[in-house]
Structures are given as structure tokens and as C-alpha cells.
Design a protein around this motif. Structure first.
Motif, PDB file in Angstrom:
ATOM      1  N   ALA A   1       7.533   7.783   0.888  1.00 59.34           N
ATOM      2  CA  ALA A   1       6.307   7.498   0.141  1.00 59.34           C
ATOM      3  C   ALA A   1       5.198   8.425   0.615  1.00 59.34           C
ATOM      4  N   VAL A   2       4.197   8.566  -0.243  1.00 60.96           N
ATOM      5  CA  VAL A   2       2.988   9.313   0.095  1.00 60.96           C
ATOM      6  C   VAL A   2       1.807   8.421  -0.227  1.00 60.96           C
ATOM      7  N   SER A   3       0.841   8.337   0.687  1.00 64.42           N
ATOM      8  CA  SER A   3      -0.330   7.491   0.479  1.00 64.42           C
ATOM      9  C   SER A   3      -1.598   8.299   0.732  1.00 64.42           C
ATOM     10  N   LEU A   4      -2.724   7.725   0.331  1.00 66.43           N
ATOM     11  CA  LEU A   4      -4.024   8.368   0.545  1.00 66.43           C
ATOM     12  C   LEU A   4      -5.134   7.359   0.303  1.00 66.43           C
ATOM     13  N   GLU A   5      -6.315   7.689   0.798  1.00 67.06           N
ATOM     14  CA  GLU A   5      -7.534   6.949   0.451  1.00 67.06           C
ATOM     15  C   GLU A   5      -8.410   7.838  -0.414  1.00 67.06           C
ATOM     16  N   VAL A   6      -9.101   7.228  -1.355  1.00 67.70           N
ATOM     17  CA  VAL A   6     -10.012   7.967  -2.223  1.00 67.70           C
ATOM     18  C   VAL A   6     -11.229   7.084  -2.490  1.00 67.70           C
ATOM     19  N   ARG A   7     -12.393   7.709  -2.576  1.00 65.56           N
ATOM     20  CA  ARG A   7     -13.600   6.921  -2.818  1.00 65.56           C
ATOM     21  C   ARG A   7     -13.444   6.083  -4.090  1.00 65.56           C
TER      22      ARG A   7
END
Length: 201
Positions: free
Chosen positions: A131-137
Motif C-alpha cells: 500500500a501507499v499512504s499520504l497526508e494532504v491538507r
């Protein structure tokens, strides 16, 4: 918008840090210090990629045998390359996490951010991540639409995550090992390559 550039994607080097800082200053309210990027280059979990425009070597690069010798020892490995954007990812146990992505102001909305996302997803798959994850405003709807296009689902909220204004972050993730993802990804990658051929080696 079509570009008329010679570009390539390659790993970040120490020579790139000054240009990375320029792009950071245009992109984020708060910046990492240069020392943080130097540490990241030594971090075995970190993977940083840059997308560069291949320009002619600057006049300051010596000609003749002096220039040949300097390039041979790595002093000018990337002379004449102008950074258009960069992306950073940490590869952990089964999951890669995109920690930063930015594009130079005057080159936005030209497919560069999407090209960097594609490169990141390719790298995660090559390294066997699930999996690939991230945070974004939470307010950055443009970025969220791009990530959703590539199958990222919003799975949570990190309250007051950004220290500059206490804005919440949307947590997004995608399973990069599913058959459905691969079919979709292949189609999107081919479409991007057709639309922005100058961004592909």
C-alpha cells in the motif's frame, strides 16, 4: 499545456538540495532545513526522486580536460539540470508513505505533479509494498482529486496536523497490489505519457 523540454526522473543527490529548498519555499508555509534533506539521503527507509529539465551546462563548468576531470570525480554529475519538482517517500514494512511532493511555481498544472505520483507508485510496487499512504491538507481539493484518480481512498483525518495553521490533514491510502489497481494504473500511466511525452525519458 504541452511542454517542450528534455526531462528525466532520478534519485535526489546532495547537489540538488539548494534547488529543492527553492521549490519548498514556493510551496510550503514552513520548510525543512537543508540538514534534514542531508539526513534523508542517509536514511535507508527514504526514497527521494527529482524531475529535472536537462539544460546545457552552465558557462561556469570548465571546458576541456579540467571539466572532464571534474565530471569524472562527480563534481558536476548533474551540471545543467534544473529541478522542476521532487517527491519523497518512506518505505516501511509493507507500506510506503509519501512524505512530501512539490513542483516549482511556474511549472504547475503541466502534469509534473502527476508524473511524480506515477514514479512514486512505480517505485513502491517495484519494492514490493502492499500500500501507499499520504497526508494532504483538508482544503487542498486539487491534490485530493489527483490522488483519488489513482485510487487513493480517504481513510481518516489527522486533526490539527499542520503546525503553521492547525489545519486538519486527510489521510489517504491505496492498495497497489490489487489487480484492479494495476489495470487502472496502466491505463492512467499510458494516458499521461501520451499527453505529456516530454515528461518521459
Amino acid at each position: 499545456m504541452r511542454l517542450a523540454l528534455r526531462t528525466r526522473i532520478r534519485p535526489l543527490s546532495a547537489e540538488d538540495i539548494a534547488q529543492v529548498m527553492d521549490i519548498e519555499a514556493q510551496s510550503f508555509p514552513s520548510m525543512w532545513p537543508q540538514t534534514a534533506y542531508k539526513r534523508e539521503l542517509q536514511n535507508k527507509l527514504a526514497r527521494y526522486l527529482v524531475l529535472t529539465e536537462l539544460r546545457d551546462p552552465p558557462p561556469s563548468v570548465p571546458a576541456g580536460i579540467v571539466g572532464v576531470l571534474r565530471r569524472a570525480v562527480g563534481g558536476d554529475r548533474h551540471a545543467g539540470e534544473f529541478l522542476l519538482g521532487f517527491v519523497g517517500m518512506w518505505v516501511m514494512a509493507g507500506e510506503a508513505h509519501i512524505v512530501t511532493i512539490a513542483v516549482r511555481d511556474e511549472y504547475r498544472r503541466m502534469g509534473i505533479g502527476e508524473r511524480l505520483v506515477i514514479a512514486c507508485l512505480e517505485l513502491a510496487m517495484d519494492e514490493g509494498q502492499e500500500a501507499v499512504s499520504l497526508e494532504v491538507r483538508k482544503s487542498n481539493e486539487v491534490a485530493q482529486r489527483l490522488y483519488a484518480k489513482y485510487g487513493f481512498d480517504r481513510v481518516g483525518l489527522r486533526v490539527r496536523y499542520y503546525t503553521d495553521n492547525n489545519e486538519d490533514a486527510a489521510l489517504m491510502t491505496v492498495d497497489v497490489q490489487s489487480r484492479g489497481f494495476h489495470d487502472r494504473f496502466d491505463d492512467l500511466r499510458a494516458a499521461h505519457r501520451q499527453r505529456y511525452p516530454d515528461l518521459w525519458d
